[in-house]
Design an enzyme around this catalytic site. Structure first.
Site, PDB file in Angstrom:
ATOM      1  N   ASP A  52       9.811 -37.152 -25.200  1.00 55.92           N
ATOM      2  CA  ASP A  52       9.311 -35.950 -24.533  1.00 55.92           C
ATOM      3  C   ASP A  52      10.435 -34.936 -24.392  1.00 55.92           C
ATOM      4  OD1 ASP A  52       6.975 -34.874 -22.525  1.00 55.92           O
ATOM      5  OD2 ASP A  52       8.977 -34.354 -21.803  1.00 55.92           O
ATOM      6  N   TYR A 100      14.423 -27.217 -22.715  1.00 50.58           N
ATOM      7  CA  TYR A 100      15.514 -28.184 -22.639  1.00 50.58           C
ATOM      8  C   TYR A 100      16.652 -27.862 -23.613  1.00 50.58           C
ATOM      9  CZ  TYR A 100      11.910 -31.083 -20.348  1.00 50.58           C
ATOM     10  OH  TYR A 100      10.905 -31.559 -19.541  1.00 50.58           O
ATOM     11  N   LYS A 134       7.018 -28.544 -25.448  1.00 48.71           N
ATOM     12  CA  LYS A 134       6.299 -27.657 -24.525  1.00 48.71           C
ATOM     13  C   LYS A 134       6.728 -26.210 -24.742  1.00 48.71           C
ATOM     14  CE  LYS A 134       7.138 -31.336 -21.157  1.00 48.71           C
ATOM     15  NZ  LYS A 134       8.382 -31.850 -21.754  1.00 48.71           N
ATOM     16  N   HIS A 152       4.265 -25.584 -20.362  1.00 51.10           N
ATOM     17  CA  HIS A 152       5.230 -26.230 -19.473  1.00 51.10           C
ATOM     18  C   HIS A 152       4.907 -26.005 -17.995  1.00 51.10           C
ATOM     19  CE1 HIS A 152       9.668 -27.688 -19.605  1.00 51.10           C
ATOM     20  NE2 HIS A 152       9.034 -28.212 -18.589  1.00 51.10           N
TER      21      HIS A 152
END
Length: 276
Positions: A48, A53, A78, A111
């Site tokens: 994930d 990120y 996401k 997200h």
């Protein structure tokens, strides 16, 4: 390479998702490559990540270097708040695929609802397009509360397969989980260990000693027995291994009752009504 029999949960679109995976929030791109390679070597088959990120390239490099066939790994990413909107989301998704080095993801999520922007409905319509094209095999949302979900389902065509939210023994999300279940949406837990803050809780320590496991393993096992998908994050090889080693014991009714009693409603992240 180990073979770990992680349970699979069937999504509302007929596909399945491994109930336990690896999260990589706050893992730097260069570090993510090694972390993901380690996890895949230990038997993880669910990863994930997210645009936010900034480690999709590292995840993609690890996936390609691992030797694990792409169709054996369930890969999620996401779309971030600043890329919401129909056209913006399509562009962001293309960028994510390029960084990941793959032609599809298994699950693509919004997200955060970012309600002040009021773009999550048109963003989700972009996800529906991507799903129809076969480039995201399943689609869903993250951090959506009941009112967000109700509006989304009223104004779009595809019920989200997954709602990924903060959940752990301090924040058990009973109402939201019940709503998800009633509409065929799988609830997935991020920050399942409350960013490590919950691990000195006396009840979890006691239950761990009883079963000969760590408080982290107790907490992950609790998520599994609640029927949640869970994606603990670690960069430490021993903890990556231990987080997967949760299928040799079972929490009994007394354990579950004790864990039910430690809920406080405490969050480690933002409230979805205020983020974005």
């Amino acid at each position: 390479m180990p073979s770990i029999d992680v349970p699979q949960i069937t999504l509302n679109d007929g596909r399945t998702i491994p109930q336990l995976g690896l999260g990589v929030y706050k893992v730097a791109d260069d570090e993510a490559e090694q972390v993901v390679e380690t996890a895949l070597g230990e038997g993880y088959r669910h990863l994930d990540t997210a645009e936010f990120y900034a480690n999709e390239r590292g995840v993609g490099r690890a996936l390609q270097a691992s030797g694990v066939p792409r169709d054996e790994v369930f890969l999620t990413t996401k779309v971030w708040n600043t890329a919401q909107g129909y056209d913006e989301t399509l562009r962001s998704f293309d960028e994510s695929l390029t960084k990941l080095g793959t032609d599809h993801v298994d699950l693509y999520l919004i997200h955060w609802p970012a309600p002040k922007q009021d773009k999550y409905v048109e963003t989700y319509r972009a996800l529906e397009t991507i799903r129809a094209e076969g480039r995201a095999l399943s689609i869903g949302v993250s951090n959506f509360q009941v009112p967000h979900l109700e509006r989304l389902m009223a104004e779009t065509d595809v019920v989200p397969a997954v709602n990924q939210v903060e959940a752990h023994p301090w924040l058990q999300q009973h109402e939201l989980r019940a709503f998800d279940a009633a509409h065929g949406i799988v609830t997935e837990a991020w920050s399942p260990l409350a960013r490590g803050r919950i691990l000195d809780n006396a009840a979890l320590v006691r239950i761990g000693a009883k079963h000969g496991v760590t408080p982290a393993q107790v907490t992950i096992r609790w998520h599994l027995q609640q029927g949640l998908v869970v994606i603990p994050k670690s960069v430490t090889p021993s903890r990556i291994r231990a987080n997967l080693d949760v299928f040799g014991f079972e929490l009994d009714a007394g354990d579950l009752a004790a864990i039910a009693g430690i809920e406080t409603g405490e969050r480690t992240g933002s409230h979805p009504d205020h983020n974005g």
